[in-house]
Enzyme design. Structure first.
Site, short mmCIF file in Angstrom:
data_model
loop_
_atom_site.label_atom_id
_atom_site.label_comp_id
_atom_site.label_asym_id
_atom_site.label_seq_id
_atom_site.Cartn_x
_atom_site.Cartn_y
_atom_site.Cartn_z
N GLY A 1 0.83 -1.20 0.00
CA GLY A 1 0.00 0.00 0.00
C GLY A 1 0.86 1.24 0.00
O GLY A 1 1.99 1.25 -0.46
N SER A 2 0.31 2.33 0.53
CA SER A 2 1.00 3.61 0.53
C SER A 2 1.90 3.75 1.74
O SER A 2 1.74 3.05 2.75
CB SER A 2 -0.01 4.75 0.52
OG SER A 2 -0.71 4.78 1.75
N GLU B 1 5.51 -3.07 1.29
CA GLU B 1 5.68 -2.82 -0.15
C GLU B 1 4.89 -1.58 -0.49
O GLU B 1 3.67 -1.62 -0.60
CB GLU B 1 5.22 -4.04 -0.96
CG GLU B 1 6.07 -5.28 -0.74
CD GLU B 1 7.52 -5.08 -1.17
OE1 GLU B 1 7.79 -4.17 -1.99
OE2 GLU B 1 8.38 -5.83 -0.70
N VAL C 1 -0.09 4.72 4.98
CA VAL C 1 -0.73 3.60 5.64
C VAL C 1 0.31 2.62 6.16
O VAL C 1 0.11 1.97 7.19
CB VAL C 1 -1.72 2.90 4.69
CG1 VAL C 1 -2.44 1.76 5.40
CG2 VAL C 1 -2.74 3.91 4.15
N GLY C 2 1.44 2.53 5.48
CA GLY C 2 2.52 1.68 5.97
C GLY C 2 2.96 2.08 7.37
O GLY C 2 3.29 1.23 8.20
N CYS D 1 2.37 0.36 -9.24
CA CYS D 1 3.37 0.96 -8.35
C CYS D 1 4.74 1.06 -9.01
O CYS D 1 5.56 1.88 -8.60
CB CYS D 1 3.45 0.20 -7.04
SG CYS D 1 3.94 -1.52 -7.22
#
Length: 507
Positions: free
Chosen positions: A188-189, A210, A192-193, A244
């Site tokens: 994700g982003s 990732e 949010v990571g 991505c």
């Protein structure tokens, strides 16, 4: 008690029983996953079409084929990967056995995104199964049809004592993270990571993140412009730019830009026809919020190619509208991949959120250069030289992948040696993702940890050090015991210290 605590406890009990450890069990579960991919292929094609109007060809290439390749690579090599790795020993342990055992972590959580909802959920799952773990999978709720397919059918193929699928929105996912897992794998982003990593820190749980970022693509003056246009356009507009590892912006000289623009215009027409809206090979952006975000980026620079949008033709189902981010969302803000849970709806198959677009005269502080685009927009930024391009790249966060196009090997080598990125690819885009033996992952803001092939197996394995000594030969241990005697120290050092080998300096 946190939601799903009972589920996590049940899976942990199964793992502690040793059920997942035998090689035969792991192979059987991997084979079952292969049957899921084969038998549910048509369902996957239909679900991805309903969620994003993803072209079947793109699904085959980026979802099914990559998963099959990863699965077969793992099946071909798992026996070798699982073997203990014996290591060099000192003199004192020459008669003993010293090795590294690859132990499973236990119960792991895999949180998948919506942009490649099969690939980016199942490829980590392959590694987790191969390493002998029990797994909780959380597919993205934004691609609702794929989520439903995975939740309803995948458990029928895998051992339900050891593998489970959880459907959850933002609030439920936040609560899910309150449970103690032994490993968390998140795609994700970066925003949010951080949330995932904070939740993991409460239990000291290791994580793989990732993430994404802005992937530079330097195009030197020495290259085949037509080939560059085809490979860059394919990488940028594949899956409507929601990738991505897509090239996020092009760096080139003003002279190269003048050559590249007509080549890109020709290639876009070749790929998608004079009206991309009518092309069956151009996908759709997943939701309204993402469309609005991408549309706002069109105000950066000057539109040289494309730029058309059509929000009115998007079909809005009954009930409250769905907030759809770009990359993964546990709370608001920024491009995200997971979003709040709302009643299902399907985008109109005739809608065209944004046409393939190329922007020029882009400034470094323009919005399109401040965040990951995650849409079919390609900005071009002019630089005077390869050194200026390197300086531009190094002044920003390290990207997930860096692309360079040049027919001169010294240019490629210069960019490779003087920059840092999660991955690197010369004279093409995205294709490094197709090689299971190449580790994939970011660095810094673009990610933490890596996977694919053996790296997936190792990511989900604890490297357990083991020394097996004999119970006898006690006289050999006497020098280390009290009462200490100084004259024993040279003998003890000789027995335990590693000596430096002779070196040869090349002048």
């Amino acid at each position: 008690m946190s939601p799903h605590a009972e589920l996590v406890s049940r899976l942990r009990a199964a793992w502690l029983s040793g059920k997942t450890r035998p090689t035969e069990y792991r192979l059987a579960q991997l084979e079952a996953l292969g049957r899921f991919l084969d038998e549910k292929k048509q369902d996957i094609l239909e679900a991805t079409a309903a969620d994003m109007r993803k072209p079947p060809f793109e699904v085959e290439v980026s979802e099914l084929s990559i998963c099959r390749s990863e699965l077969n690579h793992t099946l071909n090599n798992l026996g070798a990967w699982m073997k203990d790795k014996h290591v060099e020993k000192n003199w004192a342990t020459q008669l003993d056995s010293a090795f590294i055992r690859k132990d499973p972590y236990g119960v792991v959580l895999i949180i998948g995104p919506w942009n490649y909802p099969i690939n980016l959920l199942l490829v980590p799952l392959i590694g987790a199964i191969a390493a002998g773990n029990c797994v909780v999978m959380k597919p993205s709720e934004i691609t609702r049809n794929v989520e439903r397919l995975v939740a309803e059918t995948l458990p029928r193929y895998l051992d339900e004592d050891c593998f489970a699928v959880v459907t959850a929105g933002v609030e439920e996912t936040t609560r899910l993270l309150e449970n103690k897992f032994d490993y968390i794998f998140f795609t994700g982003s970066s925003s949010v990571g951080r949330i995932v990593m904070t939740a993991a820190a409460k239990h000291l749980t290791p994580v793989t993140l990732e993430l994404g970022g802005k992937n530079p693509c330097y195009v030197s003056d020495s290259c085949d412009v037509q080939n560059v246009a085809r490979r860059v356009a394919w990488g940028r507009f594949f899956n409507a730019g929601q990738t991505c590892v897509a090239p996020d912006y092009v760096l080139c000289s003003a002279e190269m830009q003048e050559k590249l623009l007509p080549a890109l215009r020709e290639v876009i027409t070749e790929f998608y026809g004079p009206n991309p809206r009518e092309s069956p090979d151009f996908g759709r952006i997943v939701g309204d919020r993402q469309f609005q975000r991408v549309q706002a980026l069109l105000h950066s620079g000057h539109t040289a190619i494309g730029g058309q949008t059509d929000a009115e033709e998007r079909y809005i189902g009954e009930g409250p509208g769905r907030t759809a981010g770009g990359r993964g969302e546990l709370q608001g803000g920024g491009p995200t991949r997971c979003g709040p849970r709302h009643p299902a709806r399907q985008p109109s198959l005739s809608s065209l959120p944004t046409a393939p677009t190329v922007l020029v005269e882009v400034q470094q502080d323009d919005p399109v250069m401040q965040e990951e685009i995650f849409g079919p927009i390609l900005p071009i930024v002019t630089v005077a030289s390869v050194d200026d391009a390197i300086a531009f790249i190094n002044a920003r966060e390290r990207p997930l992948v860096l692309y360079v196009f040049s027919s001169r090997k010294e240019v490629v080598k210069r960019v490779l040696e003087r920059t840092s990125s999660g991955g690197f690819c010369a004279n093409d885009t995205i294709m490094h993702m197709t090689i299971p033996s190449l580790p994939f992952g970011g660095i810094g803001q673009s990610g933490l940890g890596r996977y694919h092939g053996r790296s997936s197996f190792e990511t989900f394995s604890h490297q357990r050090s083991a020394l097996l000594r004999g119970a006898g030969r006690e006289s050999l241990n006497t020098p280390r015991y009290p009462p200490y005697a100084p004259h024993r120290l040279p003998l003890l050092r000789a027995a335990t210290e590693t000596k430096r080998r002779a070196t040869c300096l090349l002048l």
